[in-house]
Design a protein around this motif. Structure first.
Motif, short mmCIF file in Angstrom:
data_model
loop_
_atom_site.label_atom_id
_atom_site.label_comp_id
_atom_site.label_asym_id
_atom_site.label_seq_id
_atom_site.Cartn_x
_atom_site.Cartn_y
_atom_site.Cartn_z
N SER A 133 0.83 -1.21 0.00
CA SER A 133 0.00 0.00 0.00
C SER A 133 0.87 1.26 0.00
CB SER A 133 -0.90 0.01 1.24
OG SER A 133 -0.12 0.11 2.40
N PRO A 134 0.32 2.39 -0.49
CA PRO A 134 1.09 3.65 -0.48
C PRO A 134 1.52 4.09 0.92
CG PRO A 134 -0.83 3.82 -1.92
CD PRO A 134 -0.95 2.51 -1.20
N SER A 135 0.69 3.82 1.92
CA SER A 135 1.06 4.22 3.29
C SER A 135 2.28 3.44 3.78
CB SER A 135 -0.13 4.00 4.23
OG SER A 135 -0.52 2.64 4.22
N GLU A 136 2.38 2.18 3.37
CA GLU A 136 3.55 1.38 3.78
C GLU A 136 4.81 1.90 3.09
OE1 GLU A 136 1.70 -3.04 4.67
OE2 GLU A 136 1.79 -2.34 2.59
N PHE A 137 4.66 2.27 1.82
CA PHE A 137 5.81 2.88 1.12
C PHE A 137 6.23 4.17 1.81
CE2 PHE A 137 5.14 0.48 -2.97
CZ PHE A 137 6.42 -0.02 -3.00
N GLU A 138 5.24 4.97 2.21
CA GLU A 138 5.52 6.25 2.85
C GLU A 138 6.25 6.04 4.17
OE1 GLU A 138 5.28 9.09 1.59
OE2 GLU A 138 5.71 10.32 3.35
N SER A 197 16.40 1.87 2.33
CA SER A 197 16.98 1.77 0.99
C SER A 197 16.07 0.94 0.10
CB SER A 197 18.37 1.13 1.05
OG SER A 197 18.25 -0.21 1.48
N ARG A 198 16.41 0.92 -1.21
CA ARG A 198 15.61 0.14 -2.15
C ARG A 198 15.65 -1.35 -1.80
NH1 ARG A 198 16.37 1.36 -8.58
NH2 ARG A 198 14.22 0.97 -9.21
N ARG A 199 16.81 -1.81 -1.38
CA ARG A 199 16.97 -3.23 -1.01
C ARG A 199 16.14 -3.54 0.23
NH1 ARG A 199 22.93 -5.60 -0.48
NH2 ARG A 199 22.80 -5.17 -2.71
N GLU A 200 16.13 -2.64 1.21
CA GLU A 200 15.34 -2.88 2.42
C GLU A 200 13.85 -2.89 2.12
OE1 GLU A 200 18.17 -1.00 5.94
OE2 GLU A 200 17.00 0.36 4.64
N VAL A 201 13.41 -2.00 1.22
CA VAL A 201 11.99 -2.00 0.83
C VAL A 201 11.62 -3.33 0.18
CG1 VAL A 201 10.31 -0.95 -0.73
CG2 VAL A 201 11.87 0.51 0.57
#
Length: 246
Positions: free
Chosen positions: A142-147, A155-159
């Protein structure tokens, strides 16, 4: 206990209906033998069935592992590089529209009559369902999780490893369930086109020889192989999803 007994009850009722239909309509043995005749064929031809089961199982398992691994890797690339996805996802869709029965002879011409061509056919059958499911799984965040991850300076790897990958687990196992049975179908189709040994070869040979009891036994053996692979995926899913939830 009832979860196990209900499928057994369903299968038993189908076998009983099969036996009654053969008996009531006096179906000739060369069209459809009864369940008892097929059970006897298992006993008298166990060596032949096992000898042909081994190459089919090797092709199915090899295709299952290679096809799914390649699809997960490519789905990961597609999620992180949108331009690459826009270029190559339509190509993957087009490739999937080619009937596997038409593609199998081409692969056999390229890789020969050995097990490599059977593995490749099985891998292709497994590839597209896993690719589509994993892209959807990686994008189910979800966008909230990305936020939240952005606020935490992830980082991108952690995401990917802490957010996208855990979210994709249900989609992963949904695709694995499809691939578990499809890989066996792919291996048998490849053996129909060209092979020296395998359940697909045995099915073709017994069809032309009117050895219907062995034919039905070979079909049942291929179904048991697919069922075993499906069950392994279900057991793995039960363990991993329970661990993830806890």
């Amino acid at each position: 206990m009832m979860t196990i007994l209900r499928p057994i009850l369903g299968l038993s009722s189908l076998v009983l209906a099969w036996a009654l239909a053969v008996w009531l309509f006096d179906v000739p043995n060369y069209i459809s033998p009864g369940p008892i005749g097929v059970a006897k064929a298992f006993g008298t031809n166990f060596g032949i069935l096992f000898k042909n089961l081994v190459p089919t199982m090797q092709a199915a398992v090899g295709g299952f592992l290679i096809g799914n691994f390649a699809a997960i890797c490519i789905a990961t690339v597609f999620v992180h590089w949108t331009r690459v996805r826009e270029i190559y996802l339509p190509v993957a869709v087009f490739f999937n529209t080619i009937p596997i029965i038409a593609l199998a002879p081409v692969l056999i011409l390229i890789f020969g009559l050995g097990i490599t061509s059977k593995i490749m056919v099985s891998a292709i059958v497994c590839f597209f369902p896993m690719l589509v499911n994993m892209i959807r799984g990686f994008e189910s965040v979800s966008p909230s999780e990305f936020e939240l991850m952005r606020v935490m300076s992830a980082s991108r790897r952690e995401v990917f490893f802490r957010l996208r990958l855990p979210r994709s687990v249900p989609f992963l196992f949904a695709a694995l369930r499809i691939s578990a049975t499809a890989s066996v179908i792919g291996a048998i189709v490849a053996e129909w086109i060209g092979a020296e040994l395998g359940l697909g070869v045995l099915i073709i040979q017994t069809t032309f020889d009117y050895r219907t009891e062995l034919l039905y036994a070979a079909i049942a053996t291929s179904s048991l192989l697919a069922l075993c692979m499906f069950t392994i995926v279900v057991i793995a899913e039960t363990f991993i999803v329970r661990w993830r939830t806890s």
